[in-house]
Structure formats: C-alpha cells, structure tokens
Design a protein around this motif. Structure first.
Motif, PDB file in Angstrom:
ATOM      1  N   GLY A  55      -6.775  -9.033   5.058  1.00 15.33           N
ATOM      2  CA  GLY A  55      -7.462  -7.876   5.603  1.00 15.33           C
ATOM      3  C   GLY A  55      -7.151  -6.577   4.904  1.00 15.33           C
ATOM      4  O   GLY A  55      -7.676  -5.531   5.281  1.00 15.33           O
ATOM      5  N   MET A  56      -6.294  -6.596   3.890  1.00 21.51           N
ATOM      6  CA  MET A  56      -5.936  -5.395   3.129  1.00 21.51           C
ATOM      7  C   MET A  56      -6.408  -5.566   1.684  1.00 21.51           C
ATOM      8  O   MET A  56      -6.540  -6.684   1.187  1.00 21.51           O
ATOM      9  N   PRO A  57      -6.649  -4.451   0.975  1.00 21.49           N
ATOM     10  CA  PRO A  57      -7.162  -4.546  -0.401  1.00 21.49           C
ATOM     11  C   PRO A  57      -6.202  -5.283  -1.331  1.00 21.49           C
ATOM     12  O   PRO A  57      -4.989  -5.061  -1.306  1.00 21.49           O
ATOM     13  N   TYR A  58      -6.754  -6.167  -2.151  1.00 20.86           N
ATOM     14  CA  TYR A  58      -5.943  -6.916  -3.117  1.00 20.86           C
ATOM     15  C   TYR A  58      -5.278  -5.982  -4.123  1.00 20.86           C
ATOM     16  O   TYR A  58      -4.113  -6.175  -4.491  1.00 20.86           O
ATOM     17  N   ARG A  59      -6.019  -4.986  -4.607  1.00 24.94           N
ATOM     18  CA  ARG A  59      -5.496  -4.148  -5.683  1.00 24.94           C
ATOM     19  C   ARG A  59      -4.211  -3.442  -5.261  1.00 24.94           C
ATOM     20  O   ARG A  59      -3.238  -3.388  -6.031  1.00 24.94           O
ATOM     21  N   GLU A  60      -4.185  -2.939  -4.043  1.00 24.15           N
ATOM     22  CA  GLU A  60      -2.998  -2.261  -3.552  1.00 24.15           C
ATOM     23  C   GLU A  60      -1.813  -3.214  -3.466  1.00 24.15           C
ATOM     24  O   GLU A  60      -0.680  -2.864  -3.822  1.00 24.15           O
ATOM     25  N   GLN A  61      -2.056  -4.444  -3.030  1.00 20.29           N
ATOM     26  CA  GLN A  61      -0.972  -5.408  -2.915  1.00 20.29           C
ATOM     27  C   GLN A  61      -0.538  -5.932  -4.280  1.00 20.29           C
ATOM     28  O   GLN A  61       0.642  -6.245  -4.483  1.00 20.29           O
ATOM     29  N   MET A  62      -1.449  -6.010  -5.226  1.00 20.15           N
ATOM     30  CA  MET A  62      -1.082  -6.407  -6.584  1.00 20.15           C
ATOM     31  C   MET A  62      -0.172  -5.374  -7.216  1.00 20.15           C
ATOM     32  O   MET A  62       0.788  -5.715  -7.931  1.00 20.15           O
ATOM     33  N   ARG A  63      -0.432  -4.090  -6.956  1.00 16.56           N
ATOM     34  CA  ARG A  63       0.450  -3.047  -7.481  1.00 16.56           C
ATOM     35  C   ARG A  63       1.849  -3.171  -6.880  1.00 16.56           C
ATOM     36  O   ARG A  63       2.852  -2.915  -7.554  1.00 16.56           O
ATOM     37  N   LEU A  64       1.911  -3.560  -5.592  1.00 17.18           N
ATOM     38  CA  LEU A  64       3.207  -3.757  -4.944  1.00 17.18           C
ATOM     39  C   LEU A  64       4.013  -4.837  -5.664  1.00 17.18           C
ATOM     40  O   LEU A  64       5.221  -4.670  -5.901  1.00 17.18           O
ATOM     41  N   LEU A  65       3.354  -5.923  -6.043  1.00 16.76           N
ATOM     42  CA  LEU A  65       4.059  -7.036  -6.666  1.00 16.76           C
ATOM     43  C   LEU A  65       4.415  -6.776  -8.122  1.00 16.76           C
ATOM     44  O   LEU A  65       5.176  -7.550  -8.724  1.00 16.76           O
ATOM     45  N   GLY A 116      -1.419 -17.344   4.307  1.00 17.42           N
ATOM     46  CA  GLY A 116      -2.687 -17.467   3.596  1.00 17.42           C
ATOM     47  C   GLY A 116      -2.812 -16.524   2.423  1.00 17.42           C
ATOM     48  O   GLY A 116      -3.156 -16.936   1.302  1.00 17.42           O
ATOM     49  N   ARG A 117      -2.553 -15.248   2.649  1.00 13.68           N
ATOM     50  CA  ARG A 117      -2.671 -14.269   1.567  1.00 13.68           C
ATOM     51  C   ARG A 117      -1.606 -14.501   0.498  1.00 13.68           C
ATOM     52  O   ARG A 117      -1.868 -14.313  -0.704  1.00 13.68           O
ATOM     53  N   LEU A 118      -0.410 -14.918   0.897  1.00 17.95           N
ATOM     54  CA  LEU A 118       0.645 -15.155  -0.089  1.00 17.95           C
ATOM     55  C   LEU A 118       0.262 -16.298  -1.020  1.00 17.95           C
ATOM     56  O   LEU A 118       0.508 -16.232  -2.234  1.00 17.95           O
ATOM     57  N   ILE A 119      -0.352 -17.341  -0.470  1.00 21.15           N
ATOM     58  CA  ILE A 119      -0.812 -18.460  -1.304  1.00 21.15           C
ATOM     59  C   ILE A 119      -1.832 -17.972  -2.329  1.00 21.15           C
ATOM     60  O   ILE A 119      -1.852 -18.429  -3.479  1.00 21.15           O
ATOM     61  N   ASP A 120      -2.700 -17.034  -1.942  1.00 21.50           N
ATOM     62  CA  ASP A 120      -3.672 -16.479  -2.886  1.00 21.50           C
ATOM     63  C   ASP A 120      -2.980 -15.908  -4.115  1.00 21.50           C
ATOM     64  O   ASP A 120      -3.397 -16.152  -5.254  1.00 21.50           O
ATOM     65  N   PHE A 121      -1.918 -15.143  -3.902  1.00 21.31           N
ATOM     66  CA  PHE A 121      -1.214 -14.524  -5.028  1.00 21.31           C
ATOM     67  C   PHE A 121      -0.418 -15.548  -5.833  1.00 21.31           C
ATOM     68  O   PHE A 121      -0.290 -15.406  -7.052  1.00 21.31           O
ATOM     69  N   ILE A 122       0.092 -16.582  -5.156  1.00 22.49           N
ATOM     70  CA  ILE A 122       0.778 -17.649  -5.888  1.00 22.49           C
ATOM     71  C   ILE A 122      -0.204 -18.378  -6.794  1.00 22.49           C
ATOM     72  O   ILE A 122       0.078 -18.641  -7.974  1.00 22.49           O
ATOM     73  N   ASP A 123      -1.388 -18.691  -6.266  1.00 20.54           N
ATOM     74  CA  ASP A 123      -2.402 -19.387  -7.057  1.00 20.54           C
ATOM     75  C   ASP A 123      -2.879 -18.542  -8.231  1.00 20.54           C
ATOM     76  O   ASP A 123      -3.267 -19.091  -9.280  1.00 20.54           O
ATOM     77  N   ARG A 124      -2.865 -17.228  -8.079  1.00 21.26           N
ATOM     78  CA  ARG A 124      -3.287 -16.330  -9.173  1.00 21.26           C
ATOM     79  C   ARG A 124      -2.159 -16.082 -10.179  1.00 21.26           C
ATOM     80  O   ARG A 124      -2.374 -15.389 -11.179  1.00 21.26           O
ATOM     81  N   GLY A 125      -0.988 -16.632  -9.924  1.00 24.26           N
ATOM     82  CA  GLY A 125       0.144 -16.432 -10.813  1.00 24.26           C
ATOM     83  C   GLY A 125       0.713 -15.027 -10.748  1.00 24.26           C
ATOM     84  O   GLY A 125       1.347 -14.564 -11.713  1.00 24.26           O
ATOM     85  N   ARG A 126       0.519 -14.343  -9.623  1.00 24.61           N
ATOM     86  CA  ARG A 126       0.940 -12.955  -9.489  1.00 24.61           C
ATOM     87  C   ARG A 126       2.274 -12.784  -8.759  1.00 24.61           C
ATOM     88  O   ARG A 126       2.743 -11.654  -8.600  1.00 24.61           O
ATOM     89  N   LEU A 127       2.867 -13.885  -8.305  1.00 27.62           N
ATOM     90  CA  LEU A 127       4.064 -13.761  -7.486  1.00 27.62           C
ATOM     91  C   LEU A 127       5.141 -14.706  -7.979  1.00 27.62           C
ATOM     92  O   LEU A 127       4.904 -15.904  -8.163  1.00 27.62           O
ATOM     93  N   ASP A 128       6.338 -14.146  -8.199  1.00 20.83           N
ATOM     94  CA  ASP A 128       7.485 -14.928  -8.649  1.00 20.83           C
ATOM     95  C   ASP A 128       8.467 -15.067  -7.486  1.00 20.83           C
ATOM     96  O   ASP A 128       9.032 -14.081  -7.007  1.00 20.83           O
ATOM     97  N   LEU A 129       8.647 -16.291  -6.998  1.00 19.92           N
ATOM     98  CA  LEU A 129       9.561 -16.532  -5.888  1.00 19.92           C
ATOM     99  C   LEU A 129      10.870 -17.179  -6.340  1.00 19.92           C
ATOM    100  O   LEU A 129      11.640 -17.669  -5.514  1.00 19.92           O
ATOM    101  N   SER A 130      11.140 -17.137  -7.638  1.00 21.84           N
ATOM    102  CA  SER A 130      12.335 -17.803  -8.163  1.00 21.84           C
ATOM    103  C   SER A 130      13.622 -17.062  -7.826  1.00 21.84           C
ATOM    104  O   SER A 130      14.714 -17.600  -8.027  1.00 21.84           O
ATOM    105  N   HIS A 131      13.518 -15.834  -7.306  1.00 23.52           N
ATOM    106  CA  HIS A 131      14.710 -15.060  -6.961  1.00 23.52           C
ATOM    107  C   HIS A 131      14.987 -15.044  -5.455  1.00 23.52           C
ATOM    108  O   HIS A 131      15.893 -14.337  -5.007  1.00 23.52           O
ATOM    109  N   VAL A 132      14.216 -15.792  -4.679  1.00 25.82           N
ATOM    110  CA  VAL A 132      14.385 -15.773  -3.229  1.00 25.82           C
ATOM    111  C   VAL A 132      15.739 -16.386  -2.842  1.00 25.82           C
ATOM    112  O   VAL A 132      16.036 -17.536  -3.184  1.00 25.82           O
ATOM    113  N   GLU A 133      16.543 -15.608  -2.148  1.00 25.11           N
ATOM    114  CA  GLU A 133      17.846 -16.065  -1.666  1.00 25.11           C
ATOM    115  C   GLU A 133      17.782 -16.477  -0.194  1.00 25.11           C
ATOM    116  O   GLU A 133      18.567 -17.312   0.255  1.00 25.11           O
TER     117      GLU A 133
END
Length: 438
Positions: free
Chosen positions: A113-123, A135-152
């Motif tokens: 429900g929020m603009p993609y561009r604003e959230q892409m800048r956040l990442l 749901g939205r997080l999966i979208d960014f994972i599928d687009r290769g925009r999110l790195d979760l390798s540092h999650v502790e």
C-alpha cells in the motif's frame, strides 16, 4: 505486575533511559519472562494475549542487540520483524522509535500500500532494524533488492495470524534467506499443531514462555451477548448502543469489507463520526482513519478482522461484534481492543438463533458462558418451541421465521442493497460532543 524492574533486565542504559522517559518502570509478565531469554541469544516461542505488552517483549532485546557494533560491515538489516498486517507493522515501528530515541539505530518499514520507489530508497541505505509484511518483502527479495545475509535476529509477530492469512510459504522463504545461525523469536496468541510444525522448521531448541494459556478471561472486559432476529434488529440495537452516554469510542466488527463500508456510510449519513477500516483501503487512507480515531475525530470505527490485531488505541470503551467472527480465537483479539492498559471496557456480541453453534465454539474457547443482555423494547422474538416430527405443521411461504413474516437474514444474499441503517424506530440522533504500553 512483577517483582522486577526494567533495570534488573540488563538492558542498555540508553534503552532504560527511553523507558524511563515513557514512564515505564516495571515489566509486564510477558516482558519479565521473555526478555531475559531473548537477551541470552536462545530461540523463543512466546504466547501472549493482546494488550499484554508483547511488542516491547521483543523490541527491547532487539534494540539491545543493536547497541553493539555490527559484527560484519554491511547495509542489510540486522533485525527483521515480520508482521501480518500493515497496521501492526506501523505500530511496531512506532514502538521501535520510542524505545530507541536515545540510541543511534537506523530503522525502516516495508509494507504493502506504499510507493515502491520510497521503499527502494530505504533499502539502498543502511538499516539496522526492518519491520515488514511478508507479501511486500517477498516482492523486494524477488527483485533482488534486499540482502538478508546480515540478519542476526528474526522476529515473527502474530505468527498464528500469518498462518491464518496464508503467509506460511512467504515466511519460510524469507527465513531461508536469513543466516541459519540467526536467533528466531516467535510470538503467537495461540499455539496449535500447525504452529508447532512451523516452529520446528524455523527455530532451534526454543525455550517456551506461555502467558496466554488456552483459556482467556479478559476480566477487565464486561462481555455480553445480544440475540437478534435479523439485520433490521441488529441495526436498531447498534443504533441504540452507539447513542448511549457511556459510549466514548467503539469498534464495530463486520463480516465483510462491503458490510463495513455500508455501516460506516450509514452511520456517517446520520451525523455520527464513523469511518470504515478494511484491507481494500489504500495505506494512506487507513493511516488517516486510525489517526482520526486516536485524536477523537472518529468515534465509531467499523472494521473487518484486519483491525482485530495491531490497533493500539488506548481509550476504546466498547467493542460491538455486529457479526460473529469466523474463528473463535478472533473473538479474543476483537474484544481485546478495549479494556487496555488497566482500563475497563464492554463488549457486545450479536448472534442469531442460527449461530448458536458458532457462539458455543467461542464460549468453549474462552472457557466460560457469557450472559445475554436484552434492551427493553427491543427484545428478540421468542424461540420456536420444538415440535415432535409427527406433529410438525407443513412449512408455509409466509409462515413465522420466513422473509415475509418480518424476519430478514443477517446478511443480504445478492438481493440488492439493504435499506438504510437505523430505519425502523431507532432513537433520534444526538449531537456529537467529541471525544490516547510498553
């Protein structure tokens, strides 16, 4: 209350300072038991009811972890919190900001429900703690925009609700993108066989903290039933209740988005400060509606079960179940919107004689029978007496209980728009007088 204080929980001084600024000194039971486990680094399954302070039970240890330097340089989140709804995700982020006001921690939220561009800048910049809907997080994972390798630390909040909403595959995909050696905290109101299977796949030798138990009493909430004859009767009773002097703010739960819109529109048309809240609304509209409720511009929120969890408005005086929930445990989350933070509240539940089985499932779940309440002059029709089959008269098209005998079903089944709310003898509208935990 507990015998310990937040100062006894080995939290970072900056976090303790923020808690003191909020006026919080003693942890709730779920906080007192869950925080030490989370601080130890062990995986955790915590069961707690709504309004018990469970958000702080995972936010505080997460922030405490983030006060230490990053073990490995990078920009991806160190703490990931998954939430089933946008409202709950937004409120978790508010809690994070409140408790980290004296810490240098970068936070953000990713939700539908929020603009993609604003959230892409956040990442694209460093973020230490990220709150997201699956749901939205999966979208960014599928687009290769999110790195979760540092999650502790991975936190699953309202995990049972995520299962109910069909997010299990998304949650498991997200967890698989996180390091295997991460710490995982799972918070749920109920723990059944499905939840046990999910926990066995995502957690490693977790410790269990159970504050909820299976039976939930909500002793601070006066729970009353109201038997109704049909839709007209429901609407007249709702009008009567909303016009009472002790009705400060109320959430009215409807079965569908269409019902919520219809009831809210009809209430507003009669001069009542009402609005709808459901999943089809844009996020900015949902945020505006919730802000209006908190500030008192809206007194009557008509919502679907999207509002049963994650809406933290302290001064809700009443909850009215215009329609019964489909799942017994959702009843607990609905009525938990009132009677919060030590206050008292009232919950009315409408039901027809055809919904007694659903009602009994709710009563079995909470472990007690609820009293019936009758408004003088608006009593339901007497229940038909049981007649031996051999003496039963033939059914007539316009006999008692039929649509032609003054009875209408609780929902209009594709026969056009129901008549306007409040028709049929509702009390005249009064002028609105106006009307906020760790």
């Amino acid at each position: 209350m507990t015998d310990v204080t937040f100062a006894d929980l080995s939290l970072n001084p900056a976090i303790l300072r923020a808690l003191e600024a909020c006026g919080y000194n003693e942890p709730t039971p779920i906080q007192a038991q869950a925080i030490p486990v989370a601080l130890s680094g062990r995986d955790l399954i915590a069961s707690a009811n709504t309004g018990t302070g469970k958000t702080a039970a995972f936010v505080l240890p997460a922030l405490n972890r983030l006060t230490a330097p990053r073990p490995v340089p990078g920009y991806g989140p160190r703490v990931l919190v998954l939430s089933p709804t946008r409202e709950l995700a937004s409120q978790i982020l508010e809690a994070v900001k409140k408790y980290s006001k004296f810490s240098r921690i970068a936070t953000g939220v990713i939700l539908g429900g929020m603009p993609y561009r604003e959230q892409m800048r956040l990442l694209e910049r460093r973020v230490d703690l990220l709150v997201a809907t699956p749901g939205r997080l999966i979208d960014f994972i599928d687009r290769g925009r999110l790195d979760l390798s540092h999650v502790e630390m991975l936190v699953l909040d309202e995990a049972d609700r995520m299962l109910d909403m069909g997010f299990i595959e998304a949650v498991e995909t997200i967890a698989a993108k996180c390091p295997a050696e991460r710490q995982t905290l799972l918070y749920t109101a109920t723990f059944d066989q499905r939840m046990g299977k999910l926990a066995s796949r995502l957690l490693t030798e977790p410790e269990r903290v159970d504050i909820a138990g299976r039976q939930v009493s909500h002793e601070s909430i006066d729970q009353q039933l109201m038997r109704v004859d049909g839709l007209d009767h429901k609407e007249r009773l709702l009008s009567h209740l909303l016009l009472q002097d002790d009705m400060e703010k109320a959430i009215v739960f409807a079965a569908t988005k269409r019902d919520a819109d219809r009831l809210a529109d009809d209430l507003a048309a009669r001069g009542m400060p009402a609005a709808a809240l459901h999943g089809d609304m844009r996020q900015r509209d949902r945020n505006r509606t919730l802000d209006g409720l908190r500030r008192g511009r809206i007194r009557f929120l008509v919502a679907t079960d999207v509002a049963a969890r994650g809406i933290d408005v302290a001064d809700i005086s009443h909850v009215i179940n215009f329609d019964l929930p489909k799942v017994a445990e959702d009843y607990v989350h609905r009525i938990g919107r009132t009677g919060r933070a030590g206050a008292t509240g009232t919950a009315y539940t409408f039901y027809t004689r055809h919904e007694v089985r659903q009602l009994r499932a709710i009563e079995d779940y909470i472990g007690k029978r609820l009293p019936n309440h009758v408004v003088p002059g608006m009593e339901p029709m007497e229940l038909p007496k049981r007649v031996p089959d051999g003496n039963r008269p033939p059914r007539r098209a316009n006999g008692p209980g039929s649509a032609g005998h003054g009875y209408r079903p609780a929902h209009n089944q594709g026969q056009g728009r129901p008549k306007r709310f409040g028709d049929g003898g509702a009390a005249p509208m009064r002028r609105d007088r106006g009307a906020a935990g760790a």
